[in-house]
Design an enzyme around this catalytic site. Structure first.
Site, PDB file in Angstrom:
ATOM      1  N   TRP A 140      37.554  46.576 100.254  1.00 24.66           N
ATOM      2  CA  TRP A 140      38.731  47.425 100.063  1.00 24.66           C
ATOM      3  C   TRP A 140      39.257  47.903 101.411  1.00 24.66           C
ATOM      4  O   TRP A 140      40.459  48.100 101.573  1.00 24.66           O
ATOM      5  CB  TRP A 140      38.405  48.601  99.156  1.00 24.66           C
ATOM      6  CG  TRP A 140      39.567  49.547  98.998  1.00 24.66           C
ATOM      7  CD1 TRP A 140      39.616  50.862  99.334  1.00 24.66           C
ATOM      8  CD2 TRP A 140      40.876  49.243  98.475  1.00 24.66           C
ATOM      9  NE1 TRP A 140      40.863  51.396  99.071  1.00 24.66           N
ATOM     10  CE2 TRP A 140      41.650  50.415  98.541  1.00 24.66           C
ATOM     11  CE3 TRP A 140      41.469  48.083  97.968  1.00 24.66           C
ATOM     12  CZ2 TRP A 140      42.988  50.471  98.112  1.00 24.66           C
ATOM     13  CZ3 TRP A 140      42.796  48.131  97.550  1.00 24.66           C
ATOM     14  CH2 TRP A 140      43.529  49.320  97.622  1.00 24.66           C
ATOM     15  N   GLU A 152      44.126  45.060  93.966  1.00 26.14           N
ATOM     16  CA  GLU A 152      42.750  44.832  93.508  1.00 26.14           C
ATOM     17  C   GLU A 152      42.478  43.337  93.363  1.00 26.14           C
ATOM     18  O   GLU A 152      41.377  42.880  93.642  1.00 26.14           O
ATOM     19  CB  GLU A 152      42.496  45.553  92.181  1.00 26.14           C
ATOM     20  CG  GLU A 152      42.414  47.067  92.283  1.00 26.14           C
ATOM     21  CD  GLU A 152      41.211  47.577  93.067  1.00 26.14           C
ATOM     22  OE1 GLU A 152      40.313  46.778  93.406  1.00 26.14           O
ATOM     23  OE2 GLU A 152      41.177  48.786  93.362  1.00 26.14           O
ATOM     24  N   TYR A 158      41.962  58.494 101.532  1.00 25.48           N
ATOM     25  CA  TYR A 158      42.243  57.751 100.303  1.00 25.48           C
ATOM     26  C   TYR A 158      41.492  58.377  99.134  1.00 25.48           C
ATOM     27  O   TYR A 158      42.055  58.579  98.046  1.00 25.48           O
ATOM     28  CB  TYR A 158      41.854  56.277 100.495  1.00 25.48           C
ATOM     29  CG  TYR A 158      41.924  55.454  99.235  1.00 25.48           C
ATOM     30  CD1 TYR A 158      43.152  55.121  98.661  1.00 25.48           C
ATOM     31  CD2 TYR A 158      40.755  55.010  98.621  1.00 25.48           C
ATOM     32  CE1 TYR A 158      43.215  54.372  97.496  1.00 25.48           C
ATOM     33  CE2 TYR A 158      40.804  54.251  97.453  1.00 25.48           C
ATOM     34  CZ  TYR A 158      42.039  53.939  96.896  1.00 25.48           C
ATOM     35  OH  TYR A 158      42.089  53.197  95.736  1.00 25.48           O
TER      36      TYR A 158
END
Length: 202
Positions: A56, A48, A26
């Protein structure tokens, strides 16, 4: 200030990559590279907002499930979701089952459609908030900025939900409006080059 961590190829990465093995990919392929695609920008704002109060890693692991649940974050389709869709999503174990956040995505899809009519595209609107290179920032040591606060306030004024300054700052970091890779990170110069070559949407 966070230190770098050695990646699989022996090159230094931002320290947060050490939290999970899937973070390296990522980090290397997505985080910080500039984005002008409306669907991807909308998706990231939604993800988000789902991350708020969570990690995350949790959201990234469920990202494909979120895409399936929310029609690949096509905001024109999500804007038409009904209460039945909310109830269906609350039964979907593949995503984060939080009524307020699910309803916020549907609301924000409706606001996104309005935004496109007013500004031409989400990208054209978002990139108006790109900070100048002279803005004093210490990469990864802050969670908000004057610019993220300004964007957050403007989105809220337009009726968007779950878009606080911290959520918006993480969005700006990820979508390349700022380059918050550490100085020694192998991706910092790659992102710098991408940002220089990037044509800002208008």
């Amino acid at each position: 200030m966070p230190n770098t961590v050695e990646g699989p190829d022996g090159k230094p990465r931002c320290g947060w990559c050490a939290a999970a093995p899937e973070f390296f990919d990522y980090h290397d392929r997505e985080w910080g590279f500039p984005v002008d695609d409306d669907r991807r920008l909308f998706e990231k704002l939604c993800l988000e907002s789902f991350q708020s109060g969570l990690s995350w890693r949790t959201i990234l692991a469920k990202r494909d499930n979120f895409r399936k649940a929310f029609k690949n974050f096509d905001f024109n389709k999500v804007a038409r979701f009904s209460e039945q869709d909310v109830e269906r999503l609350l039964q979907d174990a593949g995503i984060v089952r939080h009524r307020g956040k699910i309803e916020a995505v549907i609301n924000n899809a409706q606001r996104a459609r309005e935004l496109v009519k007013q500004e031409g595209s989400i990208a054209a609107y978002i990139w108006k908030f790109e900070p100048s290179d002279t803005d004093p920032r210490t990469p990864q040591s802050v969670s908000t900025s004057d610019t993220s606060t300004a964007l957050s306030k403007d989105l809220k004024k337009r009726g968007w939900k779950f878009v606080g300054p911290t959520t918006v700052y993480a969005f700006m970091q990820a979508m390349g409006l700022i380059n918050d890779h550490l100085e020694d990170c192998k991706s910092r110069k790659e992102v710098e080059r991408a940002r220089k070559a990037f044509k800002r949407p208008t």
